[in-house]
Design an enzyme around this catalytic site. Structure first.
Site, PDB file in Angstrom:
ATOM      1  N   LYS A  20     -41.339  27.092 -14.874  1.00 48.92           N
ATOM      2  CA  LYS A  20     -40.925  27.849 -13.676  1.00 48.92           C
ATOM      3  C   LYS A  20     -40.885  26.923 -12.452  1.00 48.92           C
ATOM      4  O   LYS A  20     -39.907  26.918 -11.695  1.00 48.92           O
ATOM      5  CB  LYS A  20     -41.923  28.992 -13.435  1.00 48.92           C
ATOM      6  N   ILE A 431     -35.462  49.220  -1.503  1.00 44.25           N
ATOM      7  CA  ILE A 431     -36.174  49.698  -2.691  1.00 44.25           C
ATOM      8  C   ILE A 431     -37.684  49.559  -2.571  1.00 44.25           C
ATOM      9  O   ILE A 431     -38.424  50.210  -3.282  1.00 44.25           O
ATOM     10  CB  ILE A 431     -35.627  48.996  -3.958  1.00 44.25           C
ATOM     11  N   GLY A 432     -38.160  48.724  -1.641  1.00 46.31           N
ATOM     12  CA  GLY A 432     -39.611  48.698  -1.454  1.00 46.31           C
ATOM     13  C   GLY A 432     -40.186  47.378  -1.003  1.00 46.31           C
ATOM     14  O   GLY A 432     -40.862  47.310   0.008  1.00 46.31           O
ATOM     15  N   ARG A 515     -38.690  33.711 -13.795  1.00 42.96           N
ATOM     16  CA  ARG A 515     -39.597  34.816 -13.434  1.00 42.96           C
ATOM     17  C   ARG A 515     -40.619  35.053 -14.538  1.00 42.96           C
ATOM     18  O   ARG A 515     -40.271  35.275 -15.698  1.00 42.96           O
ATOM     19  CB  ARG A 515     -38.811  36.086 -13.168  1.00 42.96           C
ATOM     20  N   CYS A 516     -41.884  34.997 -14.142  1.00 38.93           N
ATOM     21  CA  CYS A 516     -42.978  35.263 -15.076  1.00 38.93           C
ATOM     22  C   CYS A 516     -43.798  36.429 -14.548  1.00 38.93           C
ATOM     23  O   CYS A 516     -43.883  36.635 -13.338  1.00 38.93           O
ATOM     24  CB  CYS A 516     -43.890  34.045 -15.193  1.00 38.93           C
ATOM     25  N   ASP A 599     -41.532  54.601  -8.708  1.00 37.79           N
ATOM     26  CA  ASP A 599     -40.596  53.744  -9.452  1.00 37.79           C
ATOM     27  C   ASP A 599     -40.774  53.904 -10.955  1.00 37.79           C
ATOM     28  O   ASP A 599     -41.888  53.766 -11.460  1.00 37.79           O
ATOM     29  CB  ASP A 599     -40.836  52.271  -9.095  1.00 37.79           C
ATOM     30  N   GLU A 605     -36.170  51.468 -20.991  1.00 36.58           N
ATOM     31  CA  GLU A 605     -36.500  50.372 -21.911  1.00 36.58           C
ATOM     32  C   GLU A 605     -37.630  50.742 -22.863  1.00 36.58           C
ATOM     33  O   GLU A 605     -37.817  50.101 -23.891  1.00 36.58           O
ATOM     34  CB  GLU A 605     -36.862  49.110 -21.138  1.00 36.58           C
ATOM     35  N   HIS A 641     -36.869  55.018  -8.668  1.00 36.61           N
ATOM     36  CA  HIS A 641     -35.944  53.878  -8.783  1.00 36.61           C
ATOM     37  C   HIS A 641     -35.909  53.392 -10.223  1.00 36.61           C
ATOM     38  O   HIS A 641     -36.932  53.352 -10.895  1.00 36.61           O
ATOM     39  CB  HIS A 641     -36.403  52.731  -7.875  1.00 36.61           C
ATOM     40  N   HIS A 694     -30.696  39.834  -7.404  1.00 39.61           N
ATOM     41  CA  HIS A 694     -31.120  38.718  -8.263  1.00 39.61           C
ATOM     42  C   HIS A 694     -30.357  37.440  -7.928  1.00 39.61           C
ATOM     43  O   HIS A 694     -30.690  36.371  -8.408  1.00 39.61           O
ATOM     44  CB  HIS A 694     -30.937  39.078  -9.739  1.00 39.61           C
TER      45      HIS A 694
END
Length: 753
Positions: A20, A431-432, A515-516, A599, A605, A641, A694
């Site tokens: 990363k 969104i926050g 991203r981790c 959220d 998923e 969301h 993103h």
């Protein structure tokens, strides 16, 4: 018939997230491409060596990726979208990063590819794009180079390759529509070429991943397997590899294939070992995925031994992780803050390698003493008071249907909310989260390390919240957020404040690219000892006359993004979390917070891979959300969301959540997702994300307006909200300000008509 062991893949980020750091340094222009490539080589060498030292016989090669392994496969096949191509037609690592991020140190920026979840995990991949008449050719030789590296180091290796049918299944057609399966014959020659190159290097076995074989595939796709594998046979031995579910429903298709072995997930699947042994060709190798690659729990090796022992000596047998260990943290031994009792319940990737070595040795020798010793902490855990809380179990048992119903229907609530908030048409919000600057991260880290006392920490956080409110008021947003400066991660933060969770120091797993995440671990019954978000929400609201949203992570997402217990059902865990957060909603409301966002980005998923199992999951998933939200009064507006989602197949359940407003990620799919809401005639309010957070690219006012007009053709404008796709935590302030200013301007233009 000596039994050997292997893993399907290993975490690639490094124990200290070296990958990363190297990626982000390269992207920022602070290091060279050669320095980045050197970090990759060093990590691969270390990880092969670590697996070997832990007792792994056959090492995976090709499981390393610079972004994700599906994107690596796209480059291998020469599948690079036109907008990401180099002028001279070459492919390099920056090509890969442009597909993943929309930009790279070289080349022109262009919209990133769509990103979605890898089956039902928390790992993501860049969706391959297919166009009519597409050509494929071997373009990116990363796999072959890594095989050469491993062989030069003297390792016994098993290359890993994503199979052709799963690869096509995971992609999407762009432009003129056609059946993407028709591209199969075009990509097979590239696979043949790769297998020939591996054969030249003396490779005996290749792990060819076809996880699509655990799905309920259309018949045409199942029929494609035989001709595809007929074309691939002969150069090396193929281990057809499946995971995340069982293979029994598709076993007739599988046993007709000209492969030499089959890997099955015996953790998540319901396949019976004796039945598999009976139905597989007698000369096939069976790779038994006995050690859970997706969780952190120590395996009951005595139980695993019993599961497989009856076929020992009757066929060629390997023991393995259920799936790649990519989904597990690397090494438990560096965790110094977990108490000894809890630590004894866990096994991370390296410990799972050790479990495979113990299992292999016991199966070869018949001596199970070491297995019993390893499994002893599991027996002790079953009776631990850390696991069971009678008060939580009692409250859960007392839930009634009334607990999951708001007092009135949406139409009644909407009227009360309009009267209370008096928002303009096309209301704007975010969104926050806001950018997590170095100052914010340093502040939290200093506090965590004890270098900063509680008073100074709170003063610092309050200052960042104040700055977020000032920024939003300056930009002209209608519904504000406090920015979440106090939160490291949307799930970890709640886990830290709920009983029943524990945390690791270095339990990082890759989500996508650089991203981790460090998932919490649910070790016992979940409850809320004290309010979690109320103080900061109340403070933020005191700074402005505009409504400030209270921000909660929903029960299903906390469940899906944590490592869950294995001794109770996921439904039980979700409902325990829902009851804890229900109390948080009541406390936020009592503190004067009128809009509360819960959220649930992970709702979809969490779906089982087989559609026939969906209904049961959706029923308890929706019920958990409603238990969480239903305590709210009519004039309290509940938002939710969701991201990375395809909704058309679960619209009934989305509507059943009965949130007053839903915000969704739609910009990467060009508002495609709104079709589902339009066709379903979704009754409540909706905020389709108007730009992709993103990517660091700033959208123009015209671009956002065009997307909103597109949305208004599908959803009545009076029910539309204007917001980004997702939280802004990973962005910098300059592009955040620029993008939000354009978003607010677009909304104002539309209000003026």
């Amino acid at each position: 018939m000596t039994i050997i062991n292997h893993t399907l893949g290993f975490p690639r980020v490094g124990l200290r997230r070296e990958l990363k750091k190297a990626q982000e340094s390269y992207w920022a222009g602070n290091s060279t491409r050669e320095e980045l490539l050197a970090v990759g080589r060093e990590l691969r060498a270390r990880h092969w060596d670590q697996q070997k030292q832990a007792g792994i016989d056959l090492l995976p090669v090709g499981d390393f990726a610079w972004y994700d392994h599906v994107l690596t496969t796209s480059l291998l096949l020469g599948n690079v979208p036109q907008r990401h191509q180099n002028n001279d037609g070459s492919v390099d690592i920056d090509t890969l990063f442009r597909i993943g991020r929309g930009r790279a140190p070289t080349g022109e920026p262009a919209a990133a590819a769509e990103m979605t979840k890898w089956f039902n995990t928390n790992y993501h991949y860049m969706v391959p794009e297919f166009v009519k008449g597409q050509q494929f050719k071997l373009t990116w030789t990363q796999l072959l180079e890594e095989v050469d590296e491993a062989l030069a180091l003297g390792h016994k290796v098993k290359p890993v390759l994503l199979g052709p049918i799963t690869y096509l299944w995971l992609g999407k057609v762009k432009g003129e529509q056609f059946d993407r399966l028709s591209l199969l014959n075009d990509i097979l020659p590239v696979y043949q070429q790769v297998l020939a190159e591996l054969a030249k290097r003396g490779i005996e076995w290749v792990q060819i991943d076809e996880p699509a074989l655990v799905l309920e595939l259309p018949q045409a796709w199942l029929n494609a397997y035989k001709p595809a594998y007929d074309a691939l046979q002969g150069q090396v031995k193929l281990l057809l590899t499946t995971y995340f579910e069982g293979v029994t429903p598709n076993l007739d298709t599988i046993t007709a294939l000209p492969v030499q072995g089959l890997h099955v997930d015996l953790v998540h699947g319901k396949d019976d070992v004796a039945e598999l042994h009976k139905r597989l060709p007698s000369d096939w190798l069976l790779s038994a995925g006995l050690i859970n690659g997706r969780n952190v729990w120590r395996a009951d090796l005595t139980e695993k031994y019993a599961q497989i022992k009856d076929i020992v000596g009757k066929r060629d047998l390997w023991v393995a992780s259920s799936c790649s260990l990519l989904h597990s943290p690397i090494d438990l031994s560096v965790e110094t803050r977990l108490d000894a009792e809890v630590k004894s319940w866990f096994a991370f990737a390296l410990q799972k390698c050790h479990e495979l070595a113990l299992l292999r040795d016991a199966l070869n020798s018949g001596d199970t003493a070491a297995l019993a010793e390893w499994s002893a902490p599991i027996q002790a855990r079953r009776h631990s008071t850390r696991v069971h809380n009678p008060a939580v179990e009692k409250r859960l048992a007392a839930i009634t249907a009334q607990d999951s119903q708001r007092a009135n229907v949406y139409e009644v609530r909407a009227e009360a909310q309009r009267a209370r908030f008096k928002l303009p048409a096309w209301p704007t919000t975010t969104i926050g989260s806001f950018p997590q600057t170095t100052e914010i991260r340093t502040l939290r880290l200093d506090f965590k390390k004890g270098n900063l006392d509680a008073n100074n920490y709170r003063t610092g956080i309050a200052e960042h919240i104040k700055q977020a409110i000032v920024e939003q008021e300056r930009l002209g947003l209608d519904v504000l957020v406090h920015g979440e400066a106090e939160r490291n991660d949307m799930v970890e933060y709640f886990g830290e404040h709920l009983d029943g969770f524990v945390f690791t120091q270095n339990g990082w797993v890759q989500s996508y690219g650089s991203r981790c995440v460090k998932p919490p671990i649910v070790i016992g019954d979940v409850s809320r000892p004290a309010p979690i978000t109320v103080e900061w929400a109340k403070y933020a609201q005191s700074l402005t006359d505009k409504p400030v949203k209270g921000m909660l992570t929903g029960p299903v997402t906390i469940l899906c993004w944590s490592f869950p217990r294995e001794d109770v059902s996921r439904e039980t865990i979700a409902k325990q979390i829902a009851l804890a957060l229900r109390d948080e909603v009541a406390d936020l409301e009592a503190a004067g917070i009128g809009i509360i966002q819960i959220d649930e980005p992970a709702l979809r998923e969490g779906l089982p891979l087989r559609r026939s199992d969906w209904d049961a999951y959706l029923q308890w998933g929706v019920e958990a959300f409603r238990i969480n939200a239903a305590v709210a009064k009519d004039d309290t507006q509940i938002h939710t969301h969701m991201c990375y989602c395809e909704f058309n197949d679960i619209m009934d359940s989305i509507a059943a959540l009965d949130a007053d407003v839903i915000t969704i990620e739609t910009s990467r799919s060009d508002m495609e997702l709104l079709e589902s809401f339009e066709e379903f005639d979704y009754p409540n309010e909706i905020g389709p994300g108007v730009y992709d957070i993103h990517s660091p690219n700033v959208p123009s006012v015209e671009w956002i307006e065009a997307l909103l007009k597109k949305a208004a053709k599908r959803i009545p404008a009076e029910r539309l909200w204007v917001n980004p796709d997702c939280g802004l935590k990973t962005r910098g302030w300059p592009e955040t300000r620029a993008a939000l200013a354009n978003m607010v301007q677009a909304a104002q233009n539309l209000r003026r008509g």
